[in-house]
Structure formats: structure tokens, C-alpha cells
Design a protein around this motif. Structure first.
Motif, PDB file in Angstrom:
ATOM      1  N   ASP A  39     -19.216 -36.192  20.973  1.00 13.15           N
ATOM      2  CA  ASP A  39     -18.868 -36.850  22.227  1.00 13.15           C
ATOM      3  C   ASP A  39     -19.936 -36.517  23.255  1.00 13.15           C
ATOM      4  O   ASP A  39     -20.855 -35.745  22.984  1.00 13.15           O
ATOM      5  N   ARG A 289     -14.330 -44.602  27.795  1.00  9.85           N
ATOM      6  CA  ARG A 289     -14.562 -43.213  28.222  1.00  9.85           C
ATOM      7  C   ARG A 289     -16.051 -42.910  28.305  1.00  9.85           C
ATOM      8  O   ARG A 289     -16.489 -42.122  29.149  1.00  9.85           O
ATOM      9  N   TRP A 290     -16.836 -43.550  27.434  1.00 11.67           N
ATOM     10  CA  TRP A 290     -18.281 -43.337  27.467  1.00 11.67           C
ATOM     11  C   TRP A 290     -18.910 -44.097  28.625  1.00 11.67           C
ATOM     12  O   TRP A 290     -19.833 -43.594  29.272  1.00 11.67           O
ATOM     13  N   GLU A 292     -17.464 -44.817  31.448  1.00 14.55           N
ATOM     14  CA  GLU A 292     -17.086 -44.099  32.675  1.00 14.55           C
ATOM     15  C   GLU A 292     -17.897 -42.810  32.820  1.00 14.55           C
ATOM     16  O   GLU A 292     -18.195 -42.383  33.939  1.00 14.55           O
TER      17      GLU A 292
END
Length: 315
Positions: A39, A289-290, A292
Motif C-alpha cells: 500500500d 483510497r489511493w 485520495e
């Protein structure tokens, strides 16, 4: 605006792939965390590269790609001097680098830009290392394919030209040309395997009158061999790694995580993979999510406002 979703997917796919790979750079494949642990923020205890660089920060790859897109939008054509000036502004002043901080520069790129700063012509700078075959031109070339509305031959020649300021060797030029053609055909909604097959066929036709380029394609890139790569900084290996991943990728996330899993030059492999995966699967496929977590995207959104008029051509 389906085409714009693919276009935006390509640009953000490149930037997010780059940012995802930054903390894992310089680690061997055996040192990379498991697939589900990869991540923007590495697992606790992982010895991240570029300590002090915040998660979600793109590197030289993304910054140089944005320099190229900015140059194309301002000039309306590829102009080597303008592009070279913008690369030098990135190197010296942090133009298009997140927070204006340049934290990663390839040795070949630094030598070339220092030569340009000293007065060498752009075409000479990329041959400071005549046998230099790093992936520093491949990592940034995607915006050319996204922007270009000329013929396949014109796209190929511009892909060659953008290499010259830092990576002039014919091998780098050929890899960038093949990558751009694949990206173009993905924008036209071709499946990846067909886009690659079509790109090889077109490039061979174009190179019929360019024997030295044809030889480089057949002897170095070896398009008839299996696409197997190890995620290194060698331009051919980088390209082969990307095509190996894209042949079987199930999603954008799957593609860029596979790129990171190869280890070594993780930011560039994920960047170059992410650009194609973003086109193939679309911007909507990139995990929110990436998006953001991506730092500096406000500046990218401003640049995108200048891009939107291009899409009137497709309506």
C-alpha cells in the motif's frame, strides 16, 4: 466521456503507480511485503526507501511526465527545447515535483541535464552516456501518447525525440515508441494482447525505412520472444516487465501491485505499468483510497482543465 475516463486513468495511473512504488524501491523481490500488504504506507517494520518522503508522493517519474504534458499543452506540439527547459526547471527548481522537492534523480538524467545547463544542445545531452539504456525516458513518455492526434508514424517519431535530452540511445527510443503505440491502441478500446500485437506490426512497418531502428527492435526488444521481466532499471527489462504483467492483469490494483512485487526499480515499473493499466481499466477502476492519498493532485487537476477541450474532437 468514456475516452476521457481512460485518458485520466492513464495519467493518474502513472502518478499513483509511481507513488505506490516509491517506498519499496531498491528492495529485492524477496524483501517486498506480501501482495495484500502493499500500500502507499508500507507495513510496520518495513525499511522503506526515501525516508522522510511522505506516502502518496510521486517521484522523478511523475514529475517528468507532467513536464512533458505541460509542454505539449502549451506548445501544441512536441518541441525538444521547451521540454528540455522544463526538465531542467524540474531538476533545479522542483517544477512539478510534489512540494517542489526533487528527492530522486537518475545518474544518466543528472549528467544530461547538467550538460544542458552548461550549454550543450539537447540532442547531444542524451548521448553523454552513448550506451546508457536506463528507463528514464520510458517512465515519462505516456503523456505523449495521451495527447497525440497525429499519425502512428508521427507519434513514433515524437516518442523518439523526447528521449534525446537524457536517453538518446536507439534502444530507449524504440522502447518508448512501442509503448506509445500500445497506449494509443488501448485508448481505442483494444484488448491488451491485441493492442500489443497491433503496435508491433505497425512499428515494424514504420521501421522498414529505418534499418537501425528495426535492428534494435528485433535484436534488443525481441518482440517475438516471451515477455518476461525482472523489474530492473534497464529499459528493455522494464518494458518486458510491464507487458508481462499487463497480459494477465485483472485490474488496475492487481497490475501495479504485481509491478511492486518484482522489487528493484519498483516506482518506475509500477509507474509504467500503471499508465497502461489506468487506460485499460479506466480512472474509475483506480482505488479511491489511493487517489485520495496522492499528494499534489490539486496541481494535476488544474492541468487537466486545459486538457478537456481536446475531447471535443471525439464527440
Amino acid at each position: 466521456m468514456k475516452r476521457f475516463d481512460r485518458w485520466k486513468g492513464g495519467l493518474y495511473g502513472l502518478l499513483i503507480g509511481d507513488a505506490l512504488g516509491v517506498p519499496y524501491e531498491f528492495h529485492s523481490a524477496e524483501q517486498i511485503p506480501a501482495f495484500d500488504k502493499i500500500d502507499m504506507e508500507p507495513p510496520v517494520g518495513f525499511s522503506r526507501a526515501h525516508v522522510g518522503v511522505l506516502p502518496g508522493t510521486w517521484s522523478d517519474d511523475g514529475a517528468q511526465a507532467l513536464c512533458l504534458l505541460d509542454s505539449l499543452m502549451v506548445c501544441g506540439a512536441f518541441q525538444l527545447k521547451d521540454f528540455s527547459d522544463r526538465l531542467l526547471a524540474w531538476y533545479l527548481e522542483g517544477t512539478w515535483a510534489v512540494d517542489g522537492i526533487v528527492f530522486d534523480v537518475g545518474i544518466q538524467t543528472a549528467e544530461a541535464l547538467n550538460a544542458y545547463r552548461s550549454g550543450k544542445m539537447p540532442k547531444e545531452c542524451g548521448m553523454m552516456r552513448p550506451n546508457g539504456k536506463g528507463n528514464g525516458a520510458l517512465m515519462r513518455v505516456l503523456p505523449l501518447a495521451l495527447w497525440h492526434r497525429g499519425t502512428d508514424t508521427e507519434l513514433v517519431l515524437d516518442a523518439h525525440a523526447q528521449c534525446l535530452i537524457t536517453h538518446g540511445n536507439l534502444c530507449n527510443q524504440v522502447c518508448c515508441a512501442l509503448y506509445c503505440l500500445v497506449a494509443r491502441f488501448l485508448l481505442d478500446e483494444m484488448a491488451f494482447s491485441y493492442a500489443l500485437e497491433r503496435a508491433i506490426s505497425i512499428l515494424r512497418e514504420i521501421y522498414e525505412t529505418m534499418p537501425s531502428y528495426a535492428q534494435e527492435l528485433e535484436w534488443s526488444v525481441r518482440p517475438d520472444a516471451s515477455w518476461i521481466g525482472n523489474g530492473s532499471g534497464y529499459v528493455v527489462d522494464c518494458l518486458r516487465s510491464v507487458f508481462m504483467i499487463m497480459k494477465d492483469a485483472a485490474s488496475y490494483e492487481d497490475a501495479v501491485k504485481r509491478a511492486v512485487l518484482l522489487g528493484d526499480d519498483t516506482d518506475t515499473t509500477a509507474c509504467v505499468t500503471g499508465g497502461l493499466a489506468g487506460i485499460l481499466f479506466g480512472f474509475h477502476s483506480i482505488p479511491n483510497r489511493w487517489y485520495e492519498a496522492l499528494r499534489g493532485k490539486e496541481d494535476v487537476e488544474e492541468l487537466l482543465k486545459t486538457v478537456l477541450p481536446l475531447f471535443a474532437f471525439y464527440r
